[in-house]
Scaffold this active site. Sequence first.
Site, PDB file in Angstrom:
ATOM      1  N   ASP A 108      59.394  35.290  31.259  1.00 15.41           N
ATOM      2  CA  ASP A 108      60.133  36.566  32.060  1.00 15.41           C
ATOM      3  C   ASP A 108      61.186  36.994  31.413  1.00 15.41           C
ATOM      4  OD1 ASP A 108      61.487  36.502  35.371  1.00 15.41           O
ATOM      5  OD2 ASP A 108      60.817  38.078  34.173  1.00 15.41           O
ATOM      6  N   ASP A 154      60.807  44.188  31.456  1.00 19.84           N
ATOM      7  CA  ASP A 154      60.730  43.045  32.113  1.00 19.84           C
ATOM      8  C   ASP A 154      59.374  42.320  32.049  1.00 19.84           C
ATOM      9  OD1 ASP A 154      61.129  42.265  35.823  1.00 19.84           O
ATOM     10  OD2 ASP A 154      60.625  41.053  34.053  1.00 19.84           O
TER      11      ASP A 154
HETATM   12  O1  LIG Z   1      62.551  39.009  39.495  1.00 22.59           O
HETATM   13  C1  LIG Z   1      62.267  39.807  38.555  1.00 22.59           C
HETATM   14  C2  LIG Z   1      62.475  39.037  37.445  1.00 22.59           C
HETATM   15  N1  LIG Z   1      61.080  39.392  36.583  1.00 22.59           N
HETATM   16  C3  LIG Z   1      60.063  39.582  37.613  1.00 22.59           C
HETATM   17  C4  LIG Z   1      59.373  38.606  37.849  1.00 22.59           C
HETATM   18  N2  LIG Z   1      58.710  38.349  39.133  1.00 22.59           N
HETATM   19  C5  LIG Z   1      58.046  37.045  38.902  1.00 22.59           C
HETATM   20  C6  LIG Z   1      57.265  36.373  39.487  1.00 22.59           C
HETATM   21  C7  LIG Z   1      56.156  35.667  39.149  1.00 22.59           C
HETATM   22  C8  LIG Z   1      55.261  34.566  40.128  1.00 22.59           C
HETATM   23  C9  LIG Z   1      55.404  35.170  41.152  1.00 22.59           C
HETATM   24  C10 LIG Z   1      54.359  34.190  42.156  1.00 22.59           C
HETATM   25  F1  LIG Z   1      53.659  33.317  41.543  1.00 22.59           F
HETATM   26  F2  LIG Z   1      53.717  35.187  42.713  1.00 22.59           F
HETATM   27  F3  LIG Z   1      54.845  33.575  43.206  1.00 22.59           F
HETATM   28  C11 LIG Z   1      56.268  35.905  41.769  1.00 22.59           C
HETATM   29  C12 LIG Z   1      57.185  36.505  40.929  1.00 22.59           C
HETATM   30  N3  LIG Z   1      58.382  36.550  37.572  1.00 22.59           N
HETATM   31  O2  LIG Z   1      59.144  37.493  36.821  1.00 22.59           O
HETATM   32  C13 LIG Z   1      60.791  40.130  38.825  1.00 22.59           C
END
Ligand SMILES: O[C@H]1CN[C@@H](c2nc(-c3ccc(C(F)(F)F)cc3)no2)C1
Length: 325
Positions: A34, A210
Amino acid sequence: DSGSVTASPRQQDTEYLCPVQIGSPAQTLPLDFDTGSSDLWVFSTDTPRSEVNGQTVYDASSSSSAKRLSGATWKISYGDGSSSSGIVYLDTVTVGGLTVSRQAVEAAKQVSSSFSRDTSSSGLLGLAFSSINTVSPNQQKTFFDNAMPHLDAPLFTADLKHNADGRYNFGYIDKSAYTGSISYTPVDNSQGFWGFTATVDGTDVTGIADTGTTLIYLPDSIVTSYYSQVSGARYDSSNAGYIFPCGSSMPDFSFNVGGGGGGGGTVTVPGSYVNFAPTDQTGQTCFGGLQSDSSIGISIFGDIALKAAFVVFDGGNKQLGWAAK
Ligand SMILES: O[C@H]1CN[C@@H](c2nc(-c3ccc(C(F)(F)F)cc3)no2)C1
């Protein structure tokens, strides 16, 4: 040094997972890389059984190289409201053959329900700037920050693909992975992100690259103008986004990066990528891969954009490079 690891798409390109080796002997966990956050956290034997739903977990007690970082804790929340928190170990972490010893590995003692439901991911590996790492009282460095001094070049590249395995490389640029030239643009990391400015239809857009965000979120004016070209497209409050008939043929979406003297380079997202997914089982109505950023407060070039390009995250020169592929 250098490293190279496969990035495998899950659930129609919703996220991309990479195998990461942690500890001695190695425990391999699939992690979501990420570039929008800076914590390396994992499901672990410290995660309540009730919150673990098939995920591979990290067991620090069976790693001879694990050392508890005494008194350290972490707590993070993501753009979609999901969250996790826990304690910290230092252990050996290897990504695609590139090893960092004494990497902060943040073990979850709590994960929110959406993480529990995401059975294919064992956690995240943050690749944004260490200034937003959440470990307290002593902030920790990202895997990339720790690796950078040892890398042949202080950069990593993201080559994500639609419905196919892509790749993250660390320390070098694979010339066979892109076409034409790479257009570079300065990075503003003042908020800890890979911030940059692109031009869309002559309008400057400042956003972040991102890899952890699935879709593209841009200013309303740009998004409205895009969907005005698609008959039957409309903003639907129950889906909280633009939807359209699944049979629509979507226009390509282009943005320009590095528009300086050389005119910069254009990234073209195929219209088929913007036809992201059906909103329900009938498959009549589809949800757009391009959405408004008005409820976020920042523009995000997520996977829909990134998988249309070869992207260089240059930590040495604080610049982003974009190329077609
Ligand atoms: O915060 C920002 C930073 N980069 C974006 C991001 N969002 C998630 C994420 C991954 C998996 C989940 C879940 F598994 F559904 F819980 C939720 C969010 N990973 O990077 C948004």
